[in-house]
Design a protein around this motif. Sequence first.
Motif, PDB file in Angstrom:
ATOM      1  N   UNK A 153      -7.995  -9.679   1.682  1.00 55.51           N
ATOM      2  CA  UNK A 153      -8.850 -10.221   2.344  1.00 55.51           C
ATOM      3  C   UNK A 153      -8.821  -8.807   4.148  1.00 55.51           C
ATOM      4  N   UNK A 154      -9.312  -9.043   4.970  1.00 55.13           N
ATOM      5  CA  UNK A 154      -8.976  -7.265   5.659  1.00 55.13           C
ATOM      6  C   UNK A 154      -8.140  -7.612   6.046  1.00 55.13           C
ATOM      7  N   UNK A 155      -7.250  -8.900   6.308  1.00 53.00           N
ATOM      8  CA  UNK A 155      -6.590  -8.728   7.320  1.00 53.00           C
ATOM      9  C   UNK A 155      -5.124  -8.946   6.983  1.00 53.00           C
ATOM     10  N   UNK A 156      -5.369  -8.268   5.104  1.00 59.42           N
ATOM     11  CA  UNK A 156      -4.103  -7.504   5.214  1.00 59.42           C
ATOM     12  C   UNK A 156      -3.646  -5.989   5.144  1.00 59.42           C
ATOM     13  N   UNK A 157      -2.216  -5.630   5.491  1.00 60.38           N
ATOM     14  CA  UNK A 157      -1.561  -4.339   5.222  1.00 60.38           C
ATOM     15  C   UNK A 157      -2.716  -3.869   4.181  1.00 60.38           C
ATOM     16  N   UNK A 158      -2.499  -2.137   4.773  1.00 56.30           N
ATOM     17  CA  UNK A 158      -2.501  -1.013   3.864  1.00 56.30           C
ATOM     18  C   UNK A 158      -1.670  -1.056   3.056  1.00 56.30           C
ATOM     19  N   UNK A 159      -2.742  -0.758   1.675  1.00 57.63           N
ATOM     20  CA  UNK A 159      -2.114  -0.529  -0.171  1.00 57.63           C
ATOM     21  C   UNK A 159      -1.006   0.826   0.772  1.00 57.63           C
ATOM     22  N   UNK A 160      -2.125   1.598   1.141  1.00 56.26           N
ATOM     23  CA  UNK A 160      -1.745   3.024   0.688  1.00 56.26           C
ATOM     24  C   UNK A 160      -0.434   3.271   2.353  1.00 56.26           C
ATOM     25  N   UNK A 161      -0.078   2.520   3.230  1.00 51.91           N
ATOM     26  CA  UNK A 161       1.075   2.678   4.291  1.00 51.91           C
ATOM     27  C   UNK A 161       1.936   2.973   3.484  1.00 51.91           C
ATOM     28  N   UNK A 162       2.841   4.218   4.172  1.00 49.46           N
ATOM     29  CA  UNK A 162       3.902   5.105   3.585  1.00 49.46           C
ATOM     30  C   UNK A 162       4.948   3.670   3.199  1.00 49.46           C
ATOM     31  N   UNK A 163       5.174   2.719   3.902  1.00 52.17           N
ATOM     32  CA  UNK A 163       6.208   1.489   3.041  1.00 52.17           C
ATOM     33  C   UNK A 163       5.958   0.671   2.175  1.00 52.17           C
ATOM     34  N   UNK A 164       4.718   1.265   1.672  1.00 50.01           N
ATOM     35  CA  UNK A 164       4.415  -0.445   1.343  1.00 50.01           C
ATOM     36  C   UNK A 164       4.513   0.312  -0.044  1.00 50.01           C
ATOM     37  N   UNK A 165       3.758   1.631   0.304  1.00 47.91           N
ATOM     38  CA  UNK A 165       3.409   2.778  -1.261  1.00 47.91           C
ATOM     39  C   UNK A 165       4.912   2.826  -2.123  1.00 47.91           C
ATOM     40  N   UNK A 166       5.642   3.779  -0.588  1.00 46.51           N
ATOM     41  CA  UNK A 166       7.121   3.477  -1.577  1.00 46.51           C
ATOM     42  C   UNK A 166       8.362   2.707  -2.473  1.00 46.51           C
ATOM     43  N   UNK A 167       8.086   1.023  -1.468  1.00 49.17           N
ATOM     44  CA  UNK A 167       8.457  -0.364  -1.970  1.00 49.17           C
ATOM     45  C   UNK A 167       8.114  -0.487  -3.857  1.00 49.17           C
ATOM     46  N   UNK A 168       6.292  -0.407  -3.733  1.00 48.93           N
ATOM     47  CA  UNK A 168       5.772  -0.572  -4.541  1.00 48.93           C
ATOM     48  C   UNK A 168       6.365   0.038  -6.158  1.00 48.93           C
ATOM     49  N   UNK A 169       6.898   1.346  -6.041  1.00 42.71           N
ATOM     50  CA  UNK A 169       7.515   2.497  -6.478  1.00 42.71           C
ATOM     51  C   UNK A 169       5.821   3.189  -7.288  1.00 42.71           C
ATOM     52  N   UNK A 170       4.851   3.767  -6.408  1.00 47.11           N
ATOM     53  CA  UNK A 170       3.810   4.150  -6.569  1.00 47.11           C
ATOM     54  C   UNK A 170       2.972   2.824  -7.590  1.00 47.11           C
ATOM     55  N   UNK A 171       3.069   1.397  -7.901  1.00 43.86           N
ATOM     56  CA  UNK A 171       2.127   1.025  -8.487  1.00 43.86           C
ATOM     57  C   UNK A 171       1.232   0.792  -7.801  1.00 43.86           C
ATOM     58  N   UNK A 172       0.718   0.766  -6.023  1.00 46.43           N
ATOM     59  CA  UNK A 172      -0.189   0.813  -5.687  1.00 46.43           C
ATOM     60  C   UNK A 172      -1.628   1.700  -6.185  1.00 46.43           C
ATOM     61  N   UNK A 173      -0.874   2.387  -6.795  1.00 50.76           N
ATOM     62  CA  UNK A 173      -2.285   3.671  -7.481  1.00 50.76           C
ATOM     63  C   UNK A 173      -1.675   3.381  -9.274  1.00 50.76           C
ATOM     64  N   UNK A 174      -1.611   2.539  -9.606  1.00 53.77           N
ATOM     65  CA  UNK A 174      -1.792   2.205 -10.791  1.00 53.77           C
ATOM     66  C   UNK A 174      -2.528   0.738 -11.134  1.00 53.77           C
ATOM     67  N   UNK A 175      -2.533  -0.004 -10.239  1.00 55.66           N
ATOM     68  CA  UNK A 175      -3.156  -1.406  -9.914  1.00 55.66           C
ATOM     69  C   UNK A 175      -3.978  -1.252  -9.649  1.00 55.66           C
ATOM     70  N   UNK A 176      -5.843  -1.367  -9.697  1.00 57.00           N
ATOM     71  CA  UNK A 176      -6.833  -1.186  -9.277  1.00 57.00           C
ATOM     72  C   UNK A 176      -7.325  -2.161  -8.561  1.00 57.00           C
ATOM     73  N   UNK A 177      -7.390  -2.100  -6.960  1.00 59.79           N
ATOM     74  CA  UNK A 177      -7.438  -2.887  -5.743  1.00 59.79           C
ATOM     75  C   UNK A 177      -8.821  -2.473  -4.613  1.00 59.79           C
ATOM     76  N   UNK A 178      -9.084  -3.862  -4.467  1.00 64.67           N
ATOM     77  CA  UNK A 178      -9.796  -3.553  -3.388  1.00 64.67           C
ATOM     78  C   UNK A 178      -9.753  -4.704  -2.387  1.00 64.67           C
ATOM     79  N   UNK A 179     -11.374  -4.733  -1.312  1.00 65.96           N
ATOM     80  CA  UNK A 179     -11.472  -5.404  -0.408  1.00 65.96           C
ATOM     81  C   UNK A 179     -12.558  -6.787  -0.635  1.00 65.96           C
ATOM     82  N   UNK A 180     -11.901  -7.817  -0.642  1.00 67.02           N
ATOM     83  CA  UNK A 180     -13.153  -9.020  -0.329  1.00 67.02           C
ATOM     84  C   UNK A 180     -14.195  -8.749   0.423  1.00 67.02           C
ATOM     85  N   UNK A 181     -14.651  -9.894   0.092  1.00 61.22           N
ATOM     86  CA  UNK A 181     -15.728 -10.005   1.571  1.00 61.22           C
ATOM     87  C   UNK A 181     -15.039 -10.823   2.169  1.00 61.22           C
ATOM     88  N   UNK A 182     -15.494 -11.335   3.406  1.00 64.90           N
ATOM     89  CA  UNK A 182     -15.399 -12.221   4.147  1.00 64.90           C
ATOM     90  C   UNK A 182     -15.890 -13.303   3.926  1.00 64.90           C
TER      91      UNK A 182
END
Length: 271
Positions: A153-182
Amino acid sequence: MVNFTEITDFHAPELDVYARLTEAQLLNRFEPQKGMFIAESPKVIQRALAAGCRPVSLLVERNHCNAEAAAAIEACGDVPVYTAPLEVLTQLTGFQLTRGMLCAMYRPPIPAPEELLENARRVAVLEDVMNPTNLGAIFRSAAALGMEAVLLTKGCTDPLYRRCARVSMGTVFQVPWSYLPEDWLPFLRERSFRTAAMALRRDSRPVDDPEIKSAEKLAVILGTEGDGLKQSTIDASDYTVLIPMTGGVDSLNVAAASAVAFWELSRNHKK
């Protein structure tokens, strides 16, 4: 041979992208094609490159240029590689946690959510998950445990935020993701997805419920830490699901709960 450019002044313009631009400035909503993010550590950088992200520059600590770091530098091609004395680098928030390497990259295009759902059978839906550590951990679980996409949802933090990408071990670039409509629950239902809301209710079913596990298409919905899902989301979902607890514990952290739910609800499901 890497051609390092030595930076001796913390206020040098070459460090602006790493030291002085905010996440909002990096995102650049007014000119999305110029939006950037910062990847931390050789592993995250390599996974971002493998996903097609384009590097802009690198900032490294020479003492940490081991084989893994050297491979990441080489994979970035002909981009500027900056280095600086340790006393300059330590002024960068969190630099000591990066394993000696940061990479500024252009943001990849975000696919349309309907594109991700077209052939998927198991997806994760995150409602207003703001904590980047939790979000990164959820992505890592999604990659490892059978989720074919993550929808936010639009209320989530950005998956490419530095800490998020690091904690994910880069899997934010492996799992397809997108934002949902309202109006996202009908959006999922129109595409034949059953929805399973993770919530503590008297009528919640256990996570290993056979009916839920056998759903042809299933969206596993998780909410923010503490508050959980919105009541309207719970009420409108096809199922409410819980993880049975022992020892007087009410629930797990949302990241831990995601791992259990993803494992159980994708296990033995034919894709």
